[in-house]
Motif scaffolding. Structure first.
Motif, short mmCIF file in Angstrom:
data_model
loop_
_atom_site.label_atom_id
_atom_site.label_comp_id
_atom_site.label_asym_id
_atom_site.label_seq_id
_atom_site.Cartn_x
_atom_site.Cartn_y
_atom_site.Cartn_z
N PRO A 189 0.78 -1.24 0.00
CA PRO A 189 0.00 0.00 0.00
C PRO A 189 0.82 1.29 0.00
N VAL A 190 2.12 1.23 0.27
CA VAL A 190 2.90 2.48 0.34
C VAL A 190 4.08 2.53 -0.64
N ARG A 191 4.42 1.42 -1.28
CA ARG A 191 5.57 1.40 -2.18
C ARG A 191 5.12 0.97 -3.58
N TYR A 192 5.90 1.39 -4.58
CA TYR A 192 5.57 1.01 -5.95
C TYR A 192 6.82 1.00 -6.81
N ILE A 193 6.72 0.33 -7.97
CA ILE A 193 7.76 0.33 -8.99
C ILE A 193 7.39 1.41 -10.00
N ALA A 194 8.34 2.24 -10.38
CA ALA A 194 8.05 3.31 -11.34
C ALA A 194 9.29 3.61 -12.16
N ASN A 195 9.22 4.68 -12.96
CA ASN A 195 10.36 5.13 -13.73
C ASN A 195 10.38 6.66 -13.73
N ARG A 196 11.34 7.25 -14.43
CA ARG A 196 11.56 8.68 -14.34
C ARG A 196 10.78 9.51 -15.38
N VAL A 200 4.55 -6.44 -9.59
CA VAL A 200 4.72 -7.44 -8.53
C VAL A 200 3.56 -8.42 -8.61
N ALA A 201 3.87 -9.70 -8.71
CA ALA A 201 2.83 -10.70 -8.93
C ALA A 201 1.85 -10.77 -7.76
N ASP A 202 2.36 -10.65 -6.55
CA ASP A 202 1.50 -10.75 -5.36
C ASP A 202 1.68 -9.48 -4.54
N ARG A 203 0.85 -8.50 -4.81
CA ARG A 203 0.92 -7.24 -4.08
C ARG A 203 0.56 -7.45 -2.61
N GLY A 204 1.37 -6.90 -1.73
CA GLY A 204 1.11 -7.05 -0.31
C GLY A 204 -0.12 -6.28 0.13
N ALA A 205 -0.95 -6.91 0.92
CA ALA A 205 -2.15 -6.24 1.43
C ALA A 205 -1.79 -5.22 2.50
N HIS A 206 -0.66 -5.43 3.16
CA HIS A 206 -0.19 -4.52 4.20
C HIS A 206 1.26 -4.15 3.91
N LYS A 207 1.73 -3.11 4.55
CA LYS A 207 3.10 -2.67 4.34
C LYS A 207 4.08 -3.78 4.72
N LEU A 208 5.00 -4.08 3.81
CA LEU A 208 6.01 -5.09 4.08
C LEU A 208 6.99 -4.54 5.11
N LYS A 209 7.27 -5.33 6.13
CA LYS A 209 8.11 -4.87 7.22
C LYS A 209 9.56 -5.33 7.04
N LYS A 210 10.47 -4.41 7.36
CA LYS A 210 11.88 -4.77 7.40
C LYS A 210 12.18 -5.32 8.78
N ARG A 211 12.70 -6.54 8.82
CA ARG A 211 12.95 -7.18 10.11
C ARG A 211 14.45 -7.41 10.26
N PRO A 212 15.02 -6.93 11.36
CA PRO A 212 16.47 -7.06 11.57
C PRO A 212 16.92 -8.52 11.47
N GLY A 213 18.00 -8.70 10.71
CA GLY A 213 18.58 -10.03 10.58
C GLY A 213 17.92 -10.91 9.54
N GLU A 214 16.82 -10.46 8.95
CA GLU A 214 16.13 -11.26 7.94
C GLU A 214 16.39 -10.67 6.55
N PRO A 215 16.47 -11.53 5.54
CA PRO A 215 16.67 -11.02 4.16
C PRO A 215 15.42 -10.29 3.70
N PRO A 216 15.53 -9.43 2.70
CA PRO A 216 14.34 -8.76 2.18
C PRO A 216 13.38 -9.77 1.60
N PRO A 217 12.07 -9.48 1.64
CA PRO A 217 11.09 -10.44 1.12
C PRO A 217 11.23 -10.59 -0.38
#
Length: 421
Positions: A217-224, A294-311
């Motif tokens: 809901p807060v991030r997207y892929i775009a261009n310039r 993105v094939a599966d858009r997240g219903a909620h904001k994806l969280k950055k979790r310390p020590g875990e790789p990016p989703p």
């Protein structure tokens, strides 16, 4: 700089620069108009002089700057009546709330307002002010009155203000203002002659801007992509009489005058809007559509979790709008024009794209780092057709749009002539 058509060299603009932080954009507007072969003479108000200098305007316009109603020298050499009538178009940019109010009331207490009251030429205003001032009932009433009197208005844009607020009130960007001025200058002779509308009766579809493909809901892929080229093309086609639908991704640009605008965000939405706009005689796909989503858009904001790789973000291919419009069938426009934004082997890759997509023409441009094409005012295009490659000189995006619109009009004229033979 590209050569300027002889018909444009004698066009004259009187630019009135009133007070406001946005006055600095007047300098770039003067530069762009001069580059387009338009003579510019400036009137600087007392408020405008708090933000830009007469010397700067004089250096860029290559003409004297006028600021004093009571100068005996100026009145003997260039009276305010002559000053108001020697231009083909009078432009007020920025147009503050104060000068709009004075124009409405018919006041003439300085050189700028006296010129505006005395002119018999078309007037274009580009408002710029604080969002509260813009939304005030008095300002809106003044604008309505001026529009009823025949004054044209461009903008304002929405965005952050110098005062820290956010909303409508920002002066349009110099490129958009320049394009609007050029449209009015180029339309003036046609209006008087009643002839230069070769695309009258034709329907055009234009896509413009980027697409935003949501990650969550807060991030997207775009261009310039800024959308400047696509918007300019829509305006140029409308100026030649076409009924234009502009399908635009998110941009900061004002809607082109006389154009139906459909706003979208994603490639899927753009494809649906294009299909809904058919039938059309010509389609110009100038938008920079994201190739993937993105094939599966997240219903909620994806969280950055310390020590875990990016989703993981598995991607899916977006619909190919240009190829879809180019496909044979009863709904295919008679002329389909695409764009090829390339960073190397520009003409070669564009020719391959034209064959692969099945479109009639491709406009190839270099968007590599340092080219200044994405987000810039200029463009350097190579037109790719079945006959080969035709390099165009580097020019403003407004000029490129006008050249393309003329080429499209010539195409339909030749097709009609061939059909009659």
């Amino acid at each position: 700089m590209a050569a300027v058509p002889a018909a444009d060299i004698e066009r004259r603009v009187l630019l009135i620069v009133s007070g406001g932080i946005a006055a600095y954009k007047a300098l770039e507007t003067v530069r762009l108009l001069r580059k387009a072969g338009v003579a510019v003479r400036c009137v600087l108000t007392r408020g405008g002089a708090q933000f830009v200098t007469a010397l700067s305007l004089q250096a860029l316009s290559e003409d004297k700057v006028y600021d004093d109603l009571w100068s005996l020298t100026d009145e003997s050499e260039m009276g305010h009546i002559e000053l108001s009538r020697q231009a083909d178009l009078v432009v007020v940019a920025p147009a503050s709330a104060d000068i709009l109010a004075k124009m409405t009331a018919g006041m003439a207490d300085d050189l700028a307002t006296t010129v505006l009251l005395a002119t018999d030429k078309p007037v274009l205003v580009a408002p710029a002010m604080n969002v509260r001032m813009w939304e005030h009932a008095a300002t809106q009433s003044n604008l309505e009155t001026l529009v009823r009197r025949g004054v044209s208005v461009i903008g304002p844009n929405e965005g952050p203000m110098a005062c820290g607020e956010y909303g409508p009130g920002r002066l349009v960007e110099p490129e958009a203002l320049t394009a609007a001025v050029l449209r009015r200058l180029n339309a003036a002779p046609a209006a008087s002659a009643g002839a230069d509308r070769p695309l009258a009766g034709r329907r055009a579809l234009v896509t413009s801007g980027p697409t935003h493909e949501p990650i969550d809901p807060v991030r997207y892929i775009a261009n310039r992509s800024s959308g400047r080229q696509g918007h300019a093309i829509a305006a140029a086609l409308a100026a030649l009489g076409a009924e234009v639908t502009l399908v635009s991704g998110p941009t900061q640009l004002p809607d082109p005058a006389g154009v139906a605008v459909v706003r979208i965000e994603t490639a899927a939405q753009m494809e649906a809007a294009c299909r809904a706009a058919l039938p059309a005689d010509v389609a110009v796909c100038a938008a920079a559509v994201a190739d993937w989503r993105v094939a599966d858009r997240g219903a909620h904001k994806l969280k950055k979790r310390p020590g875990e790789p990016p989703p993981p973000l598995p991607l899916a291919e977006n619909p190919d709008i240009l190829m879809g419009l180019s496909a044979p069938g009863p709904s295919r426009p008679a002329l389909v024009v695409g764009f090829a934004a390339e960073t190397e082997k520009v003409a070669e890759h564009a020719a391959e794209k034209r064959a692969r997509k099945g479109c009639d023409w491709i406009l190839a441009n270099d968007v590599s780092e340092g080219s200044g094409t994405f987000g810039g005012a200029d463009n350097e295009i190579t037109l790719i057709t079945a006959e080969g490659a035709e390099p165009w000189p580097r020019q403003t995006k407004a000029q490129a749009a006008e050249a393309l619109a003329r080429r499209i009009a010539d195409h339909f004229k030749a097709a009609a002539r061939d059909a009659a033979e």
